[in-house]
Design an enzyme around this catalytic site. Structure first.
Site, PDB file in Angstrom:
ATOM      1  N   ASP A  84      47.186  35.492  39.394  1.00 22.44           N
ATOM      2  CA  ASP A  84      48.359  34.828  39.960  1.00 22.44           C
ATOM      3  C   ASP A  84      49.307  34.338  38.857  1.00 22.44           C
ATOM      4  O   ASP A  84      48.852  33.777  37.855  1.00 22.44           O
ATOM      5  CB  ASP A  84      47.862  33.619  40.772  1.00 22.44           C
ATOM      6  CG  ASP A  84      48.927  32.996  41.643  1.00 22.44           C
ATOM      7  OD1 ASP A  84      49.402  33.678  42.560  1.00 22.44           O
ATOM      8  OD2 ASP A  84      49.270  31.817  41.408  1.00 22.44           O
ATOM      9  N   GLU A 117      32.121  43.354  29.307  1.00 25.63           N
ATOM     10  CA  GLU A 117      30.662  43.128  29.209  1.00 25.63           C
ATOM     11  C   GLU A 117      29.958  43.698  30.430  1.00 25.63           C
ATOM     12  O   GLU A 117      28.748  43.785  30.468  1.00 25.63           O
ATOM     13  CB  GLU A 117      30.363  41.618  29.149  1.00 25.63           C
ATOM     14  CG  GLU A 117      30.697  40.987  27.822  1.00 25.63           C
ATOM     15  CD  GLU A 117      30.594  39.461  27.889  1.00 25.63           C
ATOM     16  OE1 GLU A 117      30.044  38.912  28.883  1.00 25.63           O
ATOM     17  OE2 GLU A 117      31.070  38.819  26.944  1.00 25.63           O
TER      18      GLU A 117
HETATM   19  C1  GLC Z   1      51.960  33.480  43.509  1.00 30.78           C
HETATM   20  C2  GLC Z   1      51.369  33.625  44.896  1.00 30.78           C
HETATM   21  C3  GLC Z   1      52.069  32.702  45.825  1.00 30.78           C
HETATM   22  C4  GLC Z   1      51.895  31.283  45.347  1.00 30.78           C
HETATM   23  C5  GLC Z   1      52.318  31.123  43.885  1.00 30.78           C
HETATM   24  C6  GLC Z   1      51.783  29.863  43.294  1.00 30.78           C
HETATM   25  O1  GLC Z   1      53.247  33.926  43.420  1.00 30.78           O
HETATM   26  O2  GLC Z   1      51.442  34.965  45.297  1.00 30.78           O
HETATM   27  O3  GLC Z   1      51.625  32.822  47.141  1.00 30.78           O
HETATM   28  O4  GLC Z   1      52.644  30.409  46.133  1.00 30.78           O
HETATM   29  O5  GLC Z   1      51.826  32.165  43.078  1.00 30.78           O
HETATM   30  O6  GLC Z   1      50.405  29.949  43.115  1.00 30.78           O
END
Ligand code: GLC
Length: 551
Positions: free
Chosen positions: A215, A267
């Site tokens: 993310d 790993e």
């Molecule tokens: C990313 C995710 C989104 C979230 C953001 C903060 O873009 O896809 O859904 O709100 O990160 O974590």
């Protein structure tokens, strides 16, 4: 675990995989509490198998206050009790692996949830303490520290700083959050933070997880040296520096982190894969996707191409070239849990700023549903014929449209609440899936549904489409089963179309051709056997908004 075979050798199964994104809270609910769960996923493994996907990517299922749909993680090595237990997780992995389906989980390293033990400890600890150093705490400006430390807006607006109450009850320091205030940003200069994520990677890899979706992978390192604090009002890519020196995103130093993760991934046998969610300039994407780092990075370029043959062609060319030059494979994305479903986007006039349109028209949206679905199927079919991985989002195989008219009081998305004037919400693509034509939550589970399902969902339910020739579900099943035969060399050959620039026409090394008609008039088909059409032919020709595969 039973024997299973993957695409090409087990090491690089992800290079040309079809990955299906599950938003766990909205996929299938086994216990009837209105929130999807792991047992719900297990109960739908036969459905996933029949669909013909190679992997699932699960959005966060960790304990969370759900301030941002689970992207506010309170414990990285556990499961939200509303979603299941670690035993359920093991059972789910076994059930998916037994059908040859790999499992990718979401890792959220930029920020935790505000109920994470570390953040709670930081709130209780004094200024300057090691506990505060795991996050980004700063003093405010002004006589009493009452002015935020810098002019930083959050991604969801308005401020990127929130002031805390110190343990003695007085207003005190501020902490940085690029997203909601319940999502405090980690300080990645802190060694404990780095070590803890390595531990998390090992934890899930040991449980048999095959890969990770990272993310906001480009945000971890910020320019905080010598008292400097980033300022930012817009999160548009156009304001991001292009050379790795931006204050907030895509800084060169972020790559050291992913190099250290790659060592852990390697790993394991097979090595774990990872895909970056990095909204960066296209020329800055390759390092994230390199074999020394994550291996793959989302290419979101198709989201900006609309229904325009020239733009789609440019995106395809650029991304296949970049992938080839860097020894990786590209990704194709048309929908996910953050964007308006592509069946709806493509039902709007081309070149429309969809976010602006939605903000203005959300009380009375007019979408050309028929055109949207036809174009969505055609574009999906074209992308499925290309080398690279295709990421599908749950419900698109049913042709689901965005639910655009959720009442404000039922919204959940912080982007909506933090921006009430703009009114932009991502909830419309996160509505629980319709599995049946009837029942309280249309087969989502024995109880209700945590977001309201619109009446028209009935016609898009699995029950309404399963086994019906011409349904979107049967189209996806057929396309994915044919695509399995297309996983050959990662090459494509663009065919110079002989009469019409509104046509995208290419060939794969095994002789398959894909032709998409972006124009308004039917076009002639190339010679060969028609193996899949996204819409019936019109007078023996390929009609508008249609893709054909020819052998
Ligand atoms: C990313 C995710 C989104 C979230 C953001 C903060 O873009 O896809 O859904 O709100 O990160 O974590």
């Amino acid at each position: 675990m039973s024997e299973f075979t993957f695409l090409k050798g087990s090491e690089d199964w992800w290079r040309q995989a079809v990955v299906y994104q599950i938003y766990p809270r909205s996929f299938a609910d086994a216990n009837g509490d209105g929130i999807g769960d792991l047992q719900g996923i297990i109960s739908r493994v036969p459905y996933l198998k029949k669909l013909g996907i190679n992997a699932v990517w699960l959005s966060p299922f960790y304990p969370s206050a759900l301030a941002d749909g689970g992207y506010d993680v309170d414990d990285y090595r556990n499961i939200d009790p509303r979603i299941g237990t670690l035993d359920d997780f093991d059972q789910m992995i076994d059930a998916l692996h037994a059908e040859g389906i790999r499992v990718i989980v979401d890792i959220v390293p930029n920020h935790s949830g505000s109920n994470h033990v570390w953040f709670q400890e930081a709130l209780k600890s004094p200024k300057g303490s090691p506990a505060r150093d795991r996050y980004i705490f700063r003093d405010g400006k002004g006589e009493h520290g009452e002015i935020r430390p810098s002019e930083l807006a959050s991604h969801f607006g308005p401020s990127g700083w929130t002031r805390i109450i110190e343990p003695d009850g007085t207003p005190g320091q501020w902490y940085m959050h690029l997203f909601a205030s319940e999502q405090p940003d980690f300080n990645w200069d802190n060694q404990e933070v780095r070590d803890d994520f390595l531990k998390t990677m090992r934890f899930w890899s040991d449980r048999g997880v095959d890969g990770y979706r990272i993310d906001v992978a480009h945000a971890l390192i910020k320019n905080l040296a010598n008292g400097h604090l980033p300022e930012r009002q817009s999160y548009d890519l156009s304001v991001m520096k292009k050379d790795g020196s931006d204050d907030l995103f895509d800084r060169d130093e972020v790559h050291d982190i992913y190099k250290s993760w790659r060592k852990i991934f390697n790993e394991y046998d097979p090595p774990r894969m990872a895909v970056a969610e990095a909204w960066v300039w296209p020329h800055r994407r390759p390092p994230y996707a390199s074999t020394e780092e994550l291996g793959q990075s989302f290419n979101f370029d198709m989201l900006g191409a609309g229904w325009d043959a020239a733009k789609v062609r440019d995106v395809v060319r650029l991304n296949l070239k970049t992938a080839a030059d860097n020894g990786t494979s590209t990704t194709w994305v048309l929908s996910n849990h953050d964007i308006i479903r592509h069946a709806t986007r493509l039902g709007l006039p081309n070149d429309l700023d969809v976010a602006k349109w939605y903000a203005k028209n959300r009380f009375d949206p007019h979408v050309n549903v028929e055109q949207g679905l036809a174009r969505a199927k055609a574009l999906t079919q074209a992308l499925l014929a290309l080398p690279g991985s295709t990421y599908l989002y749950q419900g698109e195989e049913l042709g689901l449209q965005e639910h655009l008219t959720i009442p404000a009081e039922q919204m959940q998305d912080p982007q909506f609440f933090r921006n009430p004037d703009v009114g932009l919400s991502r909830d419309g693509c996160r509505v629980p899936l319709p599995w049946a034509r009837s029942g309280q939550s249309l087969g989502f589970g024995p109880g209700g549904s945590h977001l309201p399902q619109p009446a028209w969902y009935v016609d898009y339910s699995v029950e309404a489409e399963d086994g019906f020739a011409g349904s979107t579900l049967e189209f996806y099943r057929r396309a994915l089963s044919l695509r399995a035969g297309l996983v050959c060399e990662e090459k494509w050959h663009e065919v110079k179309h002989w009469f019409n620039s509104n046509v995208l026409h290419f060939k794969r090394p095994n002789g398959w051709q894909s032709v998409t008609n972006f124009g308004s008039k039917p076009v002639k088909l190339p010679k060969g056997e028609v193996i899949l059409l996204s819409q019936p032919l019109v007078g023996g020709k390929l009609g508008p908004n249609t893709t054909v595969w020819i052998k």
